[in-house]
Design a protein around this motif. Structure first.
Motif, PDB file in Angstrom:
ATOM      1  N   GLU A 120      12.510  24.612  14.950  1.00 51.77           N
ATOM      2  CA  GLU A 120      12.047  26.158  16.167  1.00 51.77           C
ATOM      3  C   GLU A 120      10.262  26.241  16.149  1.00 51.77           C
ATOM      4  N   ASP A 164      14.279  33.782  21.128  1.00 51.10           N
ATOM      5  CA  ASP A 164      12.870  33.832  22.445  1.00 51.10           C
ATOM      6  C   ASP A 164      13.856  34.594  23.402  1.00 51.10           C
ATOM      7  N   THR A 185      19.214  27.953  10.227  1.00 50.19           N
ATOM      8  CA  THR A 185      17.555  27.129  10.859  1.00 50.19           C
ATOM      9  C   THR A 185      18.255  25.501  10.982  1.00 50.19           C
ATOM     10  N   ALA A 220      16.807  28.980  17.990  1.00 51.85           N
ATOM     11  CA  ALA A 220      15.135  29.048  18.465  1.00 51.85           C
ATOM     12  C   ALA A 220      15.343  29.719  20.209  1.00 51.85           C
ATOM     13  N   TRP A 268      12.245  24.802   9.073  1.00 54.07           N
ATOM     14  CA  TRP A 268      11.533  25.372  10.779  1.00 54.07           C
ATOM     15  C   TRP A 268      10.718  25.162  11.538  1.00 54.07           C
ATOM     16  N   GLN A 316       9.891  24.152  19.333  1.00 49.74           N
ATOM     17  CA  GLN A 316      10.039  24.594  20.598  1.00 49.74           C
ATOM     18  C   GLN A 316       9.383  26.367  20.346  1.00 49.74           C
ATOM     19  N   LEU A 317       9.036  27.296  19.914  1.00 45.09           N
ATOM     20  CA  LEU A 317       8.943  28.260  19.625  1.00 45.09           C
ATOM     21  C   LEU A 317       7.125  28.130  20.544  1.00 45.09           C
TER      22      LEU A 317
END
Length: 308
Positions: A81, A302, A290, A298, A78, A84-85
């Protein structure tokens, strides 16, 4: 994991004098260092049944739980991601039991994994959470969804929930050229690692033997009996979670790779109809979504979570 392999291959000309051990461990340390620079912190909690659960935490906002798949770790699965998240969410990403630095003294089965995650959520004093799981992490996600009052929204990536049968498993081992699912997912050496990656990722990578052997030692050699048991007991857990009324599940999004060889797209379409959830199919993508499509993944997460 695709990014992991790609980075290793690019590094080979620069580290040809290094051992596979040095290269693989350097990549692991680099990933963890990158996460820490992005504001993530690594923690470990003691489980009620004995054992430890390691997890990463970073960002602010609505709590978001990320659950990796079989053979992976939070950082390896991950990392992109998470970074970014975390700009918008309070991201929590554990190493599942018997992967990475997590383990339990309890029996190796899906319910043990799910119970450990709920202990983590309770420790963090979170009442309601969004959860995303890929592959084996998707099974845990589905199990958590059986407590719908604590799940805001869920995203299941490349995981069929309770809708896989013996024929699906027979087809899987036939495609993989193994005698059993555990032979595929619990490799015994570097060659087994190569076979697993060939089935998980759409692009076949040429992995030198010394790298494959070290990946095996660092990622797959520990907790083999427990991991084997996780695979063997999964049909029993499938039957348990299938008893729950799918109409009572929280709002869910499915994401699938068009070329998935572990759980083919037909499994995703079947689950989509069963739980009445939309499914997004990514072209030219296999099971390792992923790692193959981190930015897209991501963004999809979102977009789905933001539409409240």
């Amino acid at each position: 994991m695709k990014r992991f392999l790609h980075s290793l291959i690019l590094l080979l000309p620069l580290v040809f004098v290094a051992t596979g051990c040095e290269v693989v461990r350097w990549k692991t340390e680099y990933d963890q260092s990158t996460l820490k620079k992005e504001g993530f912190s690594k923690h470990q909690m003691t489980l009620q049944q004995g054992g430890k659960l390691t997890y990463w935490e970073g960002g602010k906002g609505q709590p978001l739980l990320l659950l990796h798949g079989f053979g992976g770790t939070a950082a390896a699965t991950w990392k992109a991601e998470m970074m970014q998240l975390s700009k918008k969410y309070h991201v929590i990403a554990p190493d599942l039991l018997w992967f990475g630095e997590s383990y339990s003294d309890s029996s190796a089965q899906l319910a043990t994994q799910t119970n450990a995650i709920w202990q983590l959520i309770d420790k963090l004093k979170i009442n309601n959470i969004d959860v995303v799981g890929i592959s084996y992490g998707g099974f845990i996600t589905y199990d958590m969804m059986l407590t719908p009052e604590r799940i805001n929204k869920a995203v299941i990536i490349a995981s069929p929930g309770p809708l896989f049968n013996d024929q699906d498993l027979n087809d899987l081992v036939k495609r993989a050229g193994t005698q059993s699912p555990e032979e595929l997912f619990v490799p015994n050496n570097g060659d087994g690692v190569k076979r697993l990656y060939d089935n998980v990722f759409i692009e076949k990578k040429i992995i030198p033997n010394f790298i494959a052997n070290q990946i095996y030692l660092d990622y797959f050699s520990q907790w083999k009996s427990q991991r084997t048991q996780l695979i063997k007991t999964l049909p029993n857990d499938r039957d348990r979670i299938k008893q729950y009324d799918p109409k009572k599940l929280p709002q869910t999004l499915l994401i699938w790779g068009e070329n998935d060889q572990i759980f083919p797209l037909k499994n995703g379409i079947k689950l989509s109809k069963y739980i009445q959830a939309p499914i997004i199919v990514l072209p030219k993508t296999s099971h390792g979504i992923t790692n193959e499509q981190p930015t897209v993944t991501a963004d999809l997460i979102d977009t789905f979570l933001s539409a409240r």
